[in-house]
Design a protein around this motif. Structure first.
Motif, PDB file in Angstrom:
ATOM      1  N   LEU A   1     -66.068  72.157  25.435  1.00  0.00           N
ATOM      2  CA  LEU A   1     -67.502  72.846  25.437  1.00  0.00           C
ATOM      3  C   LEU A   1     -68.591  72.051  25.941  1.00  0.00           C
ATOM      4  O   LEU A   1     -68.684  71.078  25.900  1.00  0.00           O
ATOM      5  CB  LEU A   1     -67.582  72.769  23.779  1.00  0.00           C
ATOM      6  N   VAL A   2     -69.311  72.419  27.392  1.00  0.00           N
ATOM      7  CA  VAL A   2     -70.096  72.453  27.450  1.00  0.00           C
ATOM      8  C   VAL A   2     -71.669  73.249  27.360  1.00  0.00           C
ATOM      9  O   VAL A   2     -71.136  74.560  27.829  1.00  0.00           O
ATOM     10  CB  VAL A   2     -69.882  72.628  29.597  1.00  0.00           C
ATOM     11  N   GLU A   3     -72.289  72.134  27.102  1.00  0.00           N
ATOM     12  CA  GLU A   3     -72.964  72.885  26.854  1.00  0.00           C
ATOM     13  C   GLU A   3     -75.032  72.286  26.859  1.00  0.00           C
ATOM     14  O   GLU A   3     -75.356  71.089  27.324  1.00  0.00           O
ATOM     15  CB  GLU A   3     -73.324  73.056  24.786  1.00  0.00           C
ATOM     16  N   ALA A   4     -75.799  73.105  27.645  1.00  0.00           N
ATOM     17  CA  ALA A   4     -76.436  72.836  28.834  1.00  0.00           C
ATOM     18  C   ALA A   4     -78.047  73.240  27.831  1.00  0.00           C
ATOM     19  O   ALA A   4     -78.220  73.789  27.567  1.00  0.00           O
ATOM     20  CB  ALA A   4     -77.038  73.162  29.813  1.00  0.00           C
ATOM     21  N   GLU A   5     -79.001  71.829  27.941  1.00  0.00           N
ATOM     22  CA  GLU A   5     -80.276  72.771  26.840  1.00  0.00           C
ATOM     23  C   GLU A   5     -81.039  72.043  27.177  1.00  0.00           C
ATOM     24  O   GLU A   5     -80.942  70.562  26.793  1.00  0.00           O
ATOM     25  CB  GLU A   5     -80.185  73.002  25.229  1.00  0.00           C
ATOM     26  N   GLY A   6     -82.398  71.786  27.548  1.00  0.00           N
ATOM     27  CA  GLY A   6     -83.064  70.828  27.643  1.00  0.00           C
ATOM     28  C   GLY A   6     -82.977  70.572  29.161  1.00  0.00           C
ATOM     29  O   GLY A   6     -83.193  70.406  29.919  1.00  0.00           O
ATOM     30  N   ASP A   7     -82.943  68.878  28.524  1.00  0.00           N
ATOM     31  CA  ASP A   7     -83.048  67.904  29.337  1.00  0.00           C
ATOM     32  C   ASP A   7     -81.722  67.029  29.850  1.00  0.00           C
ATOM     33  O   ASP A   7     -81.196  65.953  29.764  1.00  0.00           O
ATOM     34  CB  ASP A   7     -83.905  66.830  29.941  1.00  0.00           C
ATOM     35  N   ARG A   8     -80.484  67.741  28.728  1.00  0.00           N
ATOM     36  CA  ARG A   8     -78.792  67.401  28.544  1.00  0.00           C
ATOM     37  C   ARG A   8     -78.574  68.200  28.186  1.00  0.00           C
ATOM     38  O   ARG A   8     -78.787  70.053  28.478  1.00  0.00           O
ATOM     39  CB  ARG A   8     -79.333  66.104  27.295  1.00  0.00           C
ATOM     40  N   ILE A   9     -76.799  67.638  29.224  1.00  0.00           N
ATOM     41  CA  ILE A   9     -75.294  68.386  28.646  1.00  0.00           C
ATOM     42  C   ILE A   9     -75.013  67.893  27.498  1.00  0.00           C
ATOM     43  O   ILE A   9     -74.698  66.215  27.656  1.00  0.00           O
ATOM     44  CB  ILE A   9     -74.944  68.916  29.856  1.00  0.00           C
ATOM     45  N   ASN A  10     -74.591  69.198  26.188  1.00  0.00           N
ATOM     46  CA  ASN A  10     -73.245  67.853  25.882  1.00  0.00           C
ATOM     47  C   ASN A  10     -72.219  68.012  26.147  1.00  0.00           C
ATOM     48  O   ASN A  10     -72.143  69.863  26.394  1.00  0.00           O
ATOM     49  CB  ASN A  10     -73.659  69.411  24.264  1.00  0.00           C
ATOM     50  N   LEU A  11     -70.949  67.614  25.829  1.00  0.00           N
ATOM     51  CA  LEU A  11     -69.196  68.009  26.181  1.00  0.00           C
ATOM     52  C   LEU A  11     -69.142  67.244  24.390  1.00  0.00           C
ATOM     53  O   LEU A  11     -68.806  66.717  24.078  1.00  0.00           O
ATOM     54  CB  LEU A  11     -69.178  66.657  26.839  1.00  0.00           C
ATOM     55  N   THR A  12     -67.981  68.389  23.823  1.00  0.00           N
ATOM     56  CA  THR A  12     -67.337  68.589  23.459  1.00  0.00           C
ATOM     57  C   THR A  12     -66.256  68.851  23.104  1.00  0.00           C
ATOM     58  O   THR A  12     -65.662  69.850  24.326  1.00  0.00           O
ATOM     59  CB  THR A  12     -67.587  69.345  22.231  1.00  0.00           C
ATOM     60  N   ALA A  13     -65.275  67.788  22.538  1.00  0.00           N
ATOM     61  CA  ALA A  13     -63.761  68.325  22.529  1.00  0.00           C
ATOM     62  C   ALA A  13     -62.714  68.444  21.304  1.00  0.00           C
ATOM     63  O   ALA A  13     -63.456  67.386  20.127  1.00  0.00           O
ATOM     64  CB  ALA A  13     -63.037  67.372  23.869  1.00  0.00           C
ATOM     65  N   THR A  14     -62.348  68.423  20.995  1.00  0.00           N
ATOM     66  CA  THR A  14     -61.499  68.055  19.450  1.00  0.00           C
ATOM     67  C   THR A  14     -59.954  68.456  19.844  1.00  0.00           C
ATOM     68  O   THR A  14     -59.618  69.722  20.480  1.00  0.00           O
ATOM     69  CB  THR A  14     -62.432  69.520  18.702  1.00  0.00           C
ATOM     70  N   ASP A  15     -59.199  68.130  18.621  1.00  0.00           N
ATOM     71  CA  ASP A  15     -57.421  68.629  19.011  1.00  0.00           C
ATOM     72  C   ASP A  15     -57.428  69.613  17.356  1.00  0.00           C
ATOM     73  O   ASP A  15     -56.403  69.276  16.979  1.00  0.00           O
ATOM     74  CB  ASP A  15     -56.604  67.535  19.232  1.00  0.00           C
ATOM     75  N   LEU A  16     -58.556  69.427  16.278  1.00  0.00           N
ATOM     76  CA  LEU A  16     -58.364  70.002  15.420  1.00  0.00           C
ATOM     77  C   LEU A  16     -58.903  68.656  14.491  1.00  0.00           C
ATOM     78  O   LEU A  16     -57.926  69.341  13.309  1.00  0.00           O
ATOM     79  CB  LEU A  16     -58.136  71.119  15.183  1.00  0.00           C
ATOM     80  N   GLU A  17     -57.672  68.188  14.528  1.00  0.00           N
ATOM     81  CA  GLU A  17     -58.377  66.520  13.615  1.00  0.00           C
ATOM     82  C   GLU A  17     -58.971  65.820  14.179  1.00  0.00           C
ATOM     83  O   GLU A  17     -59.308  65.178  13.303  1.00  0.00           O
ATOM     84  CB  GLU A  17     -56.658  65.913  14.311  1.00  0.00           C
ATOM     85  N   LEU A  18     -59.379  65.782  15.540  1.00  0.00           N
ATOM     86  CA  LEU A  18     -60.101  64.623  15.934  1.00  0.00           C
ATOM     87  C   LEU A  18     -61.295  65.990  16.875  1.00  0.00           C
ATOM     88  O   LEU A  18     -60.971  66.126  17.724  1.00  0.00           O
ATOM     89  CB  LEU A  18     -59.418  64.056  17.121  1.00  0.00           C
ATOM     90  N   GLY A  19     -62.743  64.838  16.882  1.00  0.00           N
ATOM     91  CA  GLY A  19     -63.792  65.845  17.560  1.00  0.00           C
ATOM     92  C   GLY A  19     -64.490  64.662  18.388  1.00  0.00           C
ATOM     93  O   GLY A  19     -64.899  63.866  17.437  1.00  0.00           O
ATOM     94  N   ILE A  20     -64.931  65.188  19.588  1.00  0.00           N
ATOM     95  CA  ILE A  20     -65.811  63.425  20.073  1.00  0.00           C
ATOM     96  C   ILE A  20     -67.130  64.611  20.704  1.00  0.00           C
ATOM     97  O   ILE A  20     -65.903  65.711  21.296  1.00  0.00           O
ATOM     98  CB  ILE A  20     -65.507  63.240  20.935  1.00  0.00           C
ATOM     99  N   ARG A  21     -68.114  64.164  20.675  1.00  0.00           N
ATOM    100  CA  ARG A  21     -69.929  64.949  20.877  1.00  0.00           C
ATOM    101  C   ARG A  21     -69.725  63.831  22.037  1.00  0.00           C
ATOM    102  O   ARG A  21     -70.671  63.192  21.575  1.00  0.00           O
ATOM    103  CB  ARG A  21     -69.949  65.507  19.901  1.00  0.00           C
TER     104      ARG A  21
END
Length: 385
Positions: free
Chosen positions: A48-68
């Motif tokens: 998941l790529v989210e762009a806002e302000g002066d940054r982008i956030n990247l989020t991944a998950t396998d439903l057991e583990l998630g990282i942002r």
């Protein structure tokens, strides 16, 4: 130009930003251990790529583990969408070190432009991407190098048997005066205790941390400064580890971890001190002639020396002798060579202590004198040879 391309270009942009290729690759790399490779839920293969302000956030998950993760970007139009994580990383990694323009179109295709390279990747709407829980109040700040070192000293003792799910991770215990991590697979047990103050901790905290989460924490530790701290927290179902702009969260393992205090030997009548490198080299050589499945070797502690021996009737045999300061009773014990080597490969101290009783009792390995502020005990069950 194909009509397909024409349609895509006429679609309105739902997100647009420019990011440094090297920044994007660094953060995408961290998501790869979390992204589900063979999933029946296609969205979990995407980041998941989210762009806002002066940054982008990247989020991944396998439903057991998630990282942002996040990195700086010049955001022209805020928005969000998902892009196949592995394909995105594999492609972006091959681009020259330059700025990358990313546009997400209304039809969920992502357009990537870097210099003379132009690419389009089919994405998916963010609507079906799982929401990750918010991190609750921080329980403790743990030096990242301490947590990384504790994981390195215990992770190899975790059970690989899926059926024994309470042993598929390590028990993490936080108390006001220190941190403890324990892992066992029923054949050996690794226990690390590290003294440190957690003045804000209201009560002791226990949780079962899955092996996959431990692997990802180690990756975060390698990417961070030596003096960085991990902010740790937990709710009813999840554990949270925040390191700077990166957040890792993991489902807790459910069930009861074995009562490890009962497994720890209370006393050993005999012990020897051995040079770690000498012992490691000797076991590695002798183990070449051990059974491939059992990895069994014979340990004979004699006055003045320890002899390590193995033999295979069809292949050959090998024996090594290491001088030691010992004048007690001779004892012969069988061990799995791999179990001993895994301990010897993570201990930095120049010498190790081997504590033992008799051929039927568990042996225990400990590092020699250490200035690192931690206690490390590694208990290994004997084998019949």
């Amino acid at each position: 130009m194909s009509t397909e391309t024409g349609k895509a270009q006429r679609s309105a942009n739902t997100m647009e930003f420019t990011v440094s290729k090297s920044d994007l690759v660094r953060e995408l790399n961290l998501s790869q251990g979390v992204v589900e490779k063979k999933t029946t839920i296609p969205i979990l293969s995407n980041v998941l790529v989210e762009a806002e302000g002066d940054r982008i956030n990247l989020t991944a998950t396998d439903l057991e583990l998630g990282i942002r993760c996040s990195c700086p970007a010049r955001v022209k139009k805020s928005g969000a969408g998902t892009i196949p994580a592995k394909r995105l990383l594999d492609y972006v990694r091959l681009l020259p070190d330059a700025d990358l323009e990313v546009k997400l179109l209304e039809n969920q295709w992502a357009s990537l432009v870097c210099g003379r390279s132009k690419t389009r990747i089919a994405g998916m709407s963010r609507e079906s991407f799982p929401e990750l829980p918010e991190m609750p109040e921080v329980l403790a700040e743990i030096p990242v190098k301490v947590l990384g070192a504790m994981i390195a000293r215990t992770i190899f003792s975790i059970s690989a048997e899926e059926s024994r799910f309470t042993l598929n991770g390590a028990l993490l215990i936080l108390k006001n005066n220190g941190l403890t991590m324990v892992a066992t697979d029923g054949h050996r047990l690794a226990l690390v205790e590290h003294a440190m103050e957690f003045p804000d901790l209201a009560a002791s905290y226990r949780a079962l941390l899955p092996r996959k989460a431990m692997n990802e924490i180690q990756k975060l530790a390698q990417e961070s400064a030596d003096d960085a701290n991990i902010q740790f927290s937990g709710d009813e179902n999840h554990l949270f580890f925040r390191l700077g702009g990166r957040l890792l969260l993991s489902r807790k393992l459910t069930g009861n971890f074995p009562d490890f205090d009962r497994v720890l030997p209370k006393d050993h009548p005999s012990s020897i001190n051995v040079n770690r490198e000498e012992l490691r080299g000797a076991i590695e050589r002798v183990a070449q002639f051990s059974d491939e499945r059992s990895r069994a070797i014979r340990f004979r502690v004699l006055p003045g020396e320890v002899k390590i021996h193995s033999s295979l009737s069809e292949t050959g045999e090998s024996e090594e002798s290491i001088p030691i300061d010992y004048d007690g009773t001779s004892v012969e014990i069988g061990f799995n060579a791999q179990y001993l080597l895994e301990f010897l490969r993570v201990v930095p101290e120049p010498s190790v202590e081997f504590h033992f009783r008799d051929p039927q009792s568990a042996g225990e390995l400990r590092p020699g004198a250490s200035e690192n502020g931690y206690k490390y005990r590694y208990v290994v069950m004997p084998m019949r040879i």
